[in-house]
Scaffold this active site. Structure first.
Site, mmCIF file in Angstrom:
data_model
loop_
_atom_site.group_PDB
_atom_site.id
_atom_site.type_symbol
_atom_site.label_atom_id
_atom_site.label_comp_id
_atom_site.label_asym_id
_atom_site.label_seq_id
_atom_site.Cartn_x
_atom_site.Cartn_y
_atom_site.Cartn_z
ATOM 1 N N TYR B 133 9.348 9.715 -159.368
ATOM 2 C CA TYR B 133 9.469 10.566 -158.188
ATOM 3 C C TYR B 133 10.213 11.852 -158.539
ATOM 4 C CZ TYR B 133 8.043 6.824 -154.996
ATOM 5 O OH TYR B 133 7.342 5.861 -154.323
ATOM 6 N N TYR B 172 5.827 1.716 -161.097
ATOM 7 C CA TYR B 172 7.159 2.003 -161.640
ATOM 8 C C TYR B 172 8.085 0.812 -161.455
ATOM 9 C CZ TYR B 172 8.287 3.126 -156.768
ATOM 10 O OH TYR B 172 8.447 3.077 -155.426
ATOM 11 N N ARG B 182 6.626 -2.034 -159.110
ATOM 12 C CA ARG B 182 5.881 -1.827 -157.871
ATOM 13 C C ARG B 182 4.446 -1.397 -158.165
ATOM 14 N NH1 ARG B 182 6.804 0.253 -152.714
ATOM 15 N NH2 ARG B 182 5.534 -1.597 -152.450
ATOM 16 N N HIS B 185 1.320 3.245 -155.161
ATOM 17 C CA HIS B 185 1.179 3.409 -153.708
ATOM 18 C C HIS B 185 1.502 4.836 -153.313
ATOM 19 C CE1 HIS B 185 5.427 2.464 -154.441
ATOM 20 N NE2 HIS B 185 5.660 3.300 -153.442
ATOM 21 N N HIS B 187 3.164 6.819 -149.989
ATOM 22 C CA HIS B 187 3.866 6.663 -148.710
ATOM 23 C C HIS B 187 3.219 7.563 -147.660
ATOM 24 C CE1 HIS B 187 7.459 4.532 -150.337
ATOM 25 N NE2 HIS B 187 7.141 5.181 -151.437
#
Lengths: 182, 265
Positions: B133, B172, B182, B185, B187
């Site tokens: 991120y 990640y 995870r 995806h 958000h």
């Protein structure tokens, strides 16, 4: 009938996407009747929640767009225009779990800020309300036991500044609301 | 950041998977007889997702519907001053091209009656193709991409459609337990027309091998509800020589009773 899309956590890394400069400044810049509402978000151990997002909404005389303005050249977020009152506040908690919204008093017919709380660890956001006038006669407040109702009432620290802490769990747990069963 | 088990132990995937299976078994035993509606949303207290332990209320929520004056029956509005065309193309926000598999993600935002939710703000954020991120606290040592921030927004059109161009995010690691990864995806944040329709959720990619191991996805205990979080690969949405197309419709909740839409005949 389609079925709702399930909720998922906002996660810890929403900050560069959902937070905008001035996101908590709902009141027009320099408005003489501006109220400051602030508080801490705490977990079941009383520890601050540094990765929560607090959104506030209230009745407004006229719905105005423009509360999350973007710069057409850079795509960045210059923040609010400071002129209109849109009724919407959005702010992330700081490292100490603290949030601040500056807004105008809600109307007597709905004398509270409607609040949605998002955070890492919260699979589904929570709704609550911050009543700014403790003497308000209100059907939700009057239906609750006094000690529970008290969790929904902001304390006036000094004129124009109200404190509203949100306890996600524990002794002082805030009353959270469900709107999906009416 | 996500903490290791508060009891001091570091659970591994085997333990987390066993906990997920136990909660799912209990949920399927509690399923409404005669095919009633299974829960659409996850319980806030889902122990395999360790961050939820101290952050979910232990008292029941208070029913607050039925007040026609409730502020929550309206919601914030957003307009053309809030978004720019640039915002919906996450591959055009920097001077250069982001690395990774370019994708187009589109679908419709609907209410529980199947009607389009029009002119509403849709916001997305995601990791880059390496699973990192653009957030200062993300310390996953995968490369940052100078040409990708991973935040976008758009307004739904008259048919309730949204569309984003972006890159497929990477998986990640996170510290829910030893070796927790995870699934990829994106958000999503959606407003709807009333505060009670507010939704923050995540879109997943079909066929991801990490689904079964992820306590965030698995916090949705009904398999049919969980399947609603997974997009479809749609060749007709793929742009030739440009991007792979994914389709994902989003249905907003809110009071089951809906007001008549004055624009409908």
């Amino acid at each position: 009938m389609p079925r709702p899309t399930p909720s998922q956590t906002v996660g810890p890394f929403f900050g560069y996407a959902l937070s905008t400069p001035g996101g908590g400044d709902a009141a027009p810049a320099g408005h003489p009747d501006t109220l400051t509402v602030h508080g801490y978000v705490r977990d079941g151990k009383g520890d601050p929640v540094p990765d929560a997002l607090v959104e506030t909404w209230q009745r407004v005389p006229k719905a105005l767009p423009g509360s999350l303005r973007r710069d057409p050249v850079t795509g960045g977020s210059p923040g609010r225009d400071g002129v209109g009152f849109t009724g919407f506040g959005r702010v992330a908690t700081d490292a100490d779990g603290h949030w601040v919204i500056r807004t105008l008093a809600p109307p007597a017919t709905a004398p509270y800020l409607a609040i949605a709380v998002f955070a890492r660890g919260l699979a589904h956001h929570l709704h609550t309300r911050a009543y700014l006038d403790p003497t308000a006669s209100d059907r939700l407040l009057s239906a609750l036991a006094p000690e529970r109702a008290a969790t929904l009432v902001a304390q006036e620290e000094r004129q124009g500044t109200h404190r509203f802490d949100i306890h996600l769990q524990g002794e002082k747990e805030t009353v959270f609301l469900d709107f999906h069963h009416d | 950041m996500t903490t290791i088990d508060s009891r001091g132990a570091s659970p591994d995937q085997e333990q987390i998977s066993a906990e997920i299976a136990a909660v799912h078994r209990a949920a399927s035993r509690a399923a409404p007889a005669g095919g009633g509606e299974a829960p659409n949303h996850p319980d806030r207290g889902f122990a395999p997702y360790r961050s939820s332990l101290l952050r979910h209320p232990l008292r029941p929520l208070v029913a607050a519907g039925g007040d026609p004056e409730a502020a929550e029956l309206s919601g914030p509005v957003f307009g053309v001053t809030d978004v720019t065309a640039l915002d919906a193309d996450l591959t055009r926000q920097h001077i250069g091209e982001p690395l990774g598999e370019r994708i187009t993600v589109s679908g419709r935002v609907l209410d529980r009656s199947g009607r389009p939710v029009r002119g509403q703000l849709v916001e997305v954020w995601q990791a880059n193709a390496s699973g990192r991120y653009a957030h200062g606290l993300d310390r996953h040592p995968a490369p940052l991409d100078p040409h990708f921030t991973g935040a976008g927004r758009c307004l739904t059109d008259d048919a309730g459609r949204y569309s984003f161009t972006t890159v497929r995010p990477g998986a990640y690691p996170w510290r829910n337990h030893i070796n927790a990864w995870r699934p990829a995806h994106i958000h999503f944040s959606l407003f709807g027309t009333r505060f009670t329709q507010r939704l923050v959720t995540q879109m997943y990619f079909p066929g991801d091998p990490l689904f079964a191991y992820d306590p965030i996805l698995q916090s949705v205990t009904d398999p049919a509800a969980r399947a609603r979080l997974v997009a479809d690969y749609r060749p007709d949405l793929s742009v030739p020589e440009w991007s792979l197309g994914y389709h994902w419709d989003i249905v907003l909740d809110g009071p089951a009773r809906t007001l008549p839409d004055p624009e409908e005949h």
